[in-house]
Structures are given as structure tokens and as C-alpha cells.
Design an enzyme around this catalytic site. Structure first.
Site, PDB file in Angstrom:
ATOM      1  N   ASP A  37      62.708  31.315  83.438  1.00 52.55           N
ATOM      2  CA  ASP A  37      63.646  30.742  82.473  1.00 52.55           C
ATOM      3  C   ASP A  37      64.037  29.338  82.895  1.00 52.55           C
ATOM      4  OD1 ASP A  37      63.625  33.287  81.356  1.00 52.55           O
ATOM      5  OD2 ASP A  37      65.802  33.346  81.075  1.00 52.55           O
ATOM      6  N   CYS A  62      70.126  31.248  75.024  1.00 54.52           N
ATOM      7  CA  CYS A  62      71.289  32.130  75.203  1.00 54.52           C
ATOM      8  C   CYS A  62      72.286  31.496  76.163  1.00 54.52           C
ATOM      9  CB  CYS A  62      70.854  33.472  75.783  1.00 54.52           C
ATOM     10  SG  CYS A  62      69.661  34.381  74.791  1.00 54.52           S
ATOM     11  N   TYR A  94      62.360  47.270  81.516  1.00 55.85           N
ATOM     12  CA  TYR A  94      62.733  46.497  82.707  1.00 55.85           C
ATOM     13  C   TYR A  94      64.189  46.658  83.113  1.00 55.85           C
ATOM     14  CZ  TYR A  94      64.466  43.416  79.034  1.00 55.85           C
ATOM     15  OH  TYR A  94      65.114  42.932  77.926  1.00 55.85           O
ATOM     16  N   ASN A 105      78.569  30.658  66.559  1.00 51.60           N
ATOM     17  CA  ASN A 105      78.564  29.222  66.306  1.00 51.60           C
ATOM     18  C   ASN A 105      79.971  28.698  66.544  1.00 51.60           C
ATOM     19  OD1 ASN A 105      75.895  29.153  65.394  1.00 51.60           O
ATOM     20  ND2 ASN A 105      76.452  29.255  63.228  1.00 51.60           N
ATOM     21  N   HIS A 151      74.209  31.144  65.964  1.00 51.20           N
ATOM     22  CA  HIS A 151      72.867  30.804  66.439  1.00 51.20           C
ATOM     23  C   HIS A 151      72.752  30.674  67.948  1.00 51.20           C
ATOM     24  CE1 HIS A 151      72.761  29.653  62.169  1.00 51.20           C
ATOM     25  NE2 HIS A 151      71.461  29.913  62.241  1.00 51.20           N
ATOM     26  N   GLU A 189      63.717  31.550  78.018  1.00 49.43           N
ATOM     27  CA  GLU A 189      62.423  31.927  78.570  1.00 49.43           C
ATOM     28  C   GLU A 189      61.367  30.858  78.288  1.00 49.43           C
ATOM     29  OE1 GLU A 189      64.451  35.602  76.708  1.00 49.43           O
ATOM     30  OE2 GLU A 189      63.934  33.554  76.084  1.00 49.43           O
TER      31      GLU A 189
END
Length: 226
Positions: A37, A62, A94, A105, A151, A189
Site C-alpha cells: 500500500d 481509505c 486473510y 464526504n 467517497h 493498494e
């Protein structure tokens, strides 16, 4: 011994870069997600940085918040509030559960998806985290400043960070804590444009070299900070 020294050096450089507001690359573990990441201190994310995350990383942008911050503003785990059969069973390969909370937002954004809008939401989340830990910011303050759905996807850190869970959420927050930064970090990622899969560690290291960024293994973070 030489390998341990290299890992310690990489982590020291990562902490220095992070404290200076620069992004770093963090690979978790091959037997976990096996992903690298791009990780930023949330307070340092300008519109150009959101563009880098879109164009160079390609994953989901994120913001991870510490357990204490999430509790202060009453952020749930998303799977706890979705009233739909899709949230009934968690079969992650995982981990025991996802760390996803609400997507938000900032209320001063328009659509919320532009680089400028997401940058504003992200930097204001960093400010909110600082205020929440100082004890003068609660769920009503958060709701007055942010709206959901949105978002920017929020992640809840585990209470004891890396002692409880060793995902990118906790790796990023542990680095922020060690660098004396607010408990809010951006994680995204890195994907391979050709295969669509996670970018390999070798390719991520090459990206770091070409862009003068620090690459660090999650194992080095755990070894030093747990």
C-alpha cells in the site's frame, strides 16, 4: 545480521519520511493480503497526492482511524450496520473481519470524488482525529462536518493495533503513532496495470526507487513497534 540492519534502516527512513509528511510504501505479509500500500499521513494529502493514489496505486483510497478516534465519534464497523444478507457471513481468507467503517464526504465538498474534494475530506479527517483525541470532539461534531455515504472509506484500527491485528490499517496507524502524528492515515493498494493483480514486492521496490520513496516490510514494523 546484515538483513536485520537493512530492515531497521528502512524503518528509520520510513518514520523520518512519514514525520515529514511524505508517502511511504508498506508491504504487509505474503501469507496475509500480500499487498503493498501507499501510505500517507492524512494531514499531508493534497489534491496532487490523491492523483498519485489514483494513477500510480489504483486501489481503494481509505483513511484509517485509531480505535480511540472511532469510538469518540461513534463510528461502527460497516458490517454491523448493513441490514442485508450479504453482511451475514464473513469469509475473508486473510482475516477474521473487515475493518471497514462508513464512507464519508466532508460537507464542504460537491460530489466528493474529485481530487480536491477527497483531499479536503482526508485532511479534515486528520484534524477531526486530533480533536477527538484531545477530548473536545464527538459524534455530533463529526456529523456536523461529514456526511455519509461518501467517497472516502473509513477504516477502524484494532484497539491494540499490531498486537491485535496486522493489516495495513494497523501498520499505518502504528507508524503514525511512532512518528507522533495524528491517528489518521491514508492507505491505498498498489495494483499491476498489466495483470490487474496486486503489484509484486519487486515491482513496488522498483517504484519506490524510481520515485525516491521508502519501501518497508510489515514484518520490520511489527518487529520494532510491537
Amino acid at each position: 545480521m546484515a538483513e536485520t540492519q537493512r530492515a531497521d534502516d528502512a524503518l528509520s527512513r520510513a518514520l523520518d519520511a512519514f514525520a515529514a509528511g511524505e508517502p511511504i510504501l508498506v508491504h504487509d505479509f505474503d501469507d496475509r493480503e500480500g499487498e503493498t500500500d501507499v501510505v500517507y499521513p492524512a494531514g499531508a494529502v493534497a489534491p496532487v497526492d490523491v492523483a498519485r493514489l489514483r494513477n500510480d496505486a489504483g486501489g481503494l483510497v481509505c483513511v484509517a482511524l485509531s480505535h480511540e478516534v472511532a469510538d469518540a465519534v461513534d463510528l461502527p464497523f460497516l458490517d454491523s450496520v448493513i441490514d442485508h444478507p450479504t453482511a451475514a457471513d464473513h469469509d475473508l481468507a486473510y482475516d477474521d473481519r473487515s475493518s471497514f467503517s462508513l464512507p464519508v464526504n466532508h460537507r464542504d465538498t460537491f460530489t466528493g470524488i474529485t481530487d480536491e474534494d477527497r483531499s479536503l475530506t482526508i485532511t479534515e479527517l486528520s484534524e477531526a482525529a486530533e480533536r477527538a483525541l484531545a477530548g473536545d470532539y464527538d459524534v455530533d461534531d463529526f456529523a456536523a462536518e461529514f456526511r455519509s455515504p461518501g467517497h472516502v472509506h473509513l477504516l477502524r484500527g484494532a484497539p491494540n493495533l499490531l498486537s491485535d491485528r496486522q493489516g495495513h490499517t494497523e501498520l499505518g496507524l502504528a507508524l503514525a503513532a511512532e512518528a507522533s502524528l495524528p491517528a489518521a492515515v491514508v492507505v491505498c493498494e498498489m495494483l499491476d496495470d498489466e495483470t490487474g493483480a496486486a503489484l509484486s514486492p519487486d515491482a513496488a521496490r522498483d517504484y519506490a526507487r524510481r520515485n525516491d520513496l521508502v519501501y518497508v516490510e510489515g514484518a520490520a514494523v511489527v518487529d520494532r513497534l510491537v
